[in-house]
Design a protein around this motif. Sequence first.
Motif, PDB file in Angstrom:
ATOM      1  N   LEU A  94      21.301 -12.348 -42.047  1.00 46.98           N
ATOM      2  CA  LEU A  94      21.221 -12.144 -40.594  1.00 46.98           C
ATOM      3  C   LEU A  94      19.776 -11.916 -40.156  1.00 46.98           C
ATOM      4  O   LEU A  94      19.353 -12.365 -39.083  1.00 46.98           O
ATOM      5  N   PHE A  95      19.024 -11.232 -41.000  1.00 51.38           N
ATOM      6  CA  PHE A  95      17.625 -10.985 -40.659  1.00 51.38           C
ATOM      7  C   PHE A  95      16.856 -12.305 -40.551  1.00 51.38           C
ATOM      8  O   PHE A  95      16.095 -12.533 -39.600  1.00 51.38           O
ATOM      9  N   ALA A  96      17.073 -13.182 -41.531  1.00 54.68           N
ATOM     10  CA  ALA A  96      16.382 -14.486 -41.504  1.00 54.68           C
ATOM     11  C   ALA A  96      16.775 -15.275 -40.251  1.00 54.68           C
ATOM     12  O   ALA A  96      15.932 -15.914 -39.608  1.00 54.68           O
ATOM     13  N   ILE A  97      18.049 -15.208 -39.872  1.00 53.12           N
ATOM     14  CA  ILE A  97      18.492 -15.939 -38.667  1.00 53.12           C
ATOM     15  C   ILE A  97      17.849 -15.340 -37.417  1.00 53.12           C
ATOM     16  O   ILE A  97      17.419 -16.059 -36.510  1.00 53.12           O
ATOM     17  N   ALA A  98      17.748 -13.999 -37.389  1.00 51.77           N
ATOM     18  CA  ALA A  98      17.132 -13.346 -36.217  1.00 51.77           C
ATOM     19  C   ALA A  98      15.645 -13.704 -36.111  1.00 51.77           C
ATOM     20  O   ALA A  98      15.116 -13.869 -35.011  1.00 51.77           O
ATOM     21  N   MET A  99      14.974 -13.818 -37.257  1.00 53.55           N
ATOM     22  CA  MET A  99      13.531 -14.105 -37.199  1.00 53.55           C
ATOM     23  C   MET A  99      13.248 -15.585 -36.953  1.00 53.55           C
ATOM     24  O   MET A  99      12.310 -15.941 -36.250  1.00 53.55           O
ATOM     25  N   LEU A 100      14.059 -16.459 -37.535  1.00 48.12           N
ATOM     26  CA  LEU A 100      13.736 -17.896 -37.524  1.00 48.12           C
ATOM     27  C   LEU A 100      14.610 -18.712 -36.579  1.00 48.12           C
ATOM     28  O   LEU A 100      14.347 -19.883 -36.342  1.00 48.12           O
ATOM     29  N   GLY A 101      15.663 -18.078 -36.046  1.00 46.86           N
ATOM     30  CA  GLY A 101      16.631 -18.834 -35.247  1.00 46.86           C
ATOM     31  C   GLY A 101      16.247 -18.930 -33.782  1.00 46.86           C
ATOM     32  O   GLY A 101      15.406 -18.191 -33.278  1.00 46.86           O
TER      33      GLY A 101
END
Length: 440
Positions: free
Chosen positions: A413-420
């Motif tokens: 979820l963190f990666a999606i929040a940063m890169l999404g």
Amino acid sequence: MASIITPTGTFQAYRASLLHFSDDPAFATNACWWHEDGLLIVNDGKVHLAGDFSQLIAFLPQGTPLHDYRGKIIMPGFIDTHVHYPQTDMIASPAPGLLPWLEKYTFPTERKFADPEHAANVASFFLDELTRCGTTTAMVYCTVHPQSVDAFFTESEKRNLRMVAGKVLMDRNCPDFLQDTAESGARESEALIKKWHKRGRQLYAITPRFAPTSTEAQLELAGALAKAYPDTYLQTHVAENTDEVAWVKSLFPNARSYMDVYDHFGMMRPRSMYAHCIWLDDTDRARMGETQSAISICPTSNLFLGSGLFDFERADAKRVPLSLATDVGGGTSFSMLQTMNEAYKVARMGGTYLQAMRMFYLATLGGARAMQLEGTIGNFVPGAEADFIVLDPKATPLLARRTERTDSVEELLFAIAMLGDDRSISATYAAGKVVHQRQD
Ligand code: GUN
Ligand code: ZN
């Protein structure tokens, strides 16, 4: 168990990883619900059940369409608790701070909403853009023109979205062409409440722009309306910028603080939404917690306009209801994922750490709670309205590469929040119907 599902109505089922929240992960354990192989069952536009595919599949009524979204994540639609639809066309306009930005861009842009055709055109684009970004509910400022509110709700109703919006009240310190009076503003607001509040999924918000553009007489009437119609919303800006705070001090010399101006006029109550809340003190925050007045945190706007850094720790200490918002056109993106990205950095700059789980909570159930709509939107409890999105963890080559290498749901979820961003939204559903489908 078999009796839970009665084979009536119009069932649809969706298979994917499921994510939703039953509480704030900052304060409660087991607040996050994650079903790696999950099933969401919708009946007549409402959530029927959400859980593990293996447990629920046996109980689907025969013939129910099963949509296979394996590899993707289904979660509640995002809730953006503060955004200005008339500012869509002026997003990314440069100015050295809030007050010059209002003068140079905002007021001339809002003038155009006297024309109902223009208002309808912008409202339509705005709502398409929200749903493209996965936002299914927003608390929206229109302009001072009642026709801007009619245009907005008409477009929202066409899409069957749950939206909250209102006519801006502004009877001083603004150009003549945008000025109402205390009396006309209250009269027009009341007529709009009667016309739109609780019509289908539409909800009305009494909307004094901010203390500097309202006389005491106007704030008095706004407070009286809020009291007369307690289930309407109330939205305004507070303590965004130090120049603005100084201006309020000179306009209301007897008030203890900027927030106290609103308190004095009876505007702190459940269903009141205060944008920014950067330059508050702990007495203000305690009052917000006591009155269940909510905060809209607007990080992209606060960084863009150089307003300041929101203090998560101090707000949490007083248990103020928190939510996330884009504040377009001060904000620089309609995407709540991009908004999480900036919120994370704002928190870091203040020495705080925001978990991905908390950010996804704030953008869904946190917003619903701040708006007193828990059980209606924001998670997948049975009976909630089926507003949901299909998130694609592999939306871009970089996201695909990064999310393949995550070790936990938190990291994913963190990666999606940063890169999404908008590209991460495969589909958006409102009350069980598709309102956006990404073209691959
Ligand atoms: N304060 C008063 N009006 C506005 C507005 O339109 N945007 C922002 N960010 N702050 C405001
Ligand atoms: Zn705003």
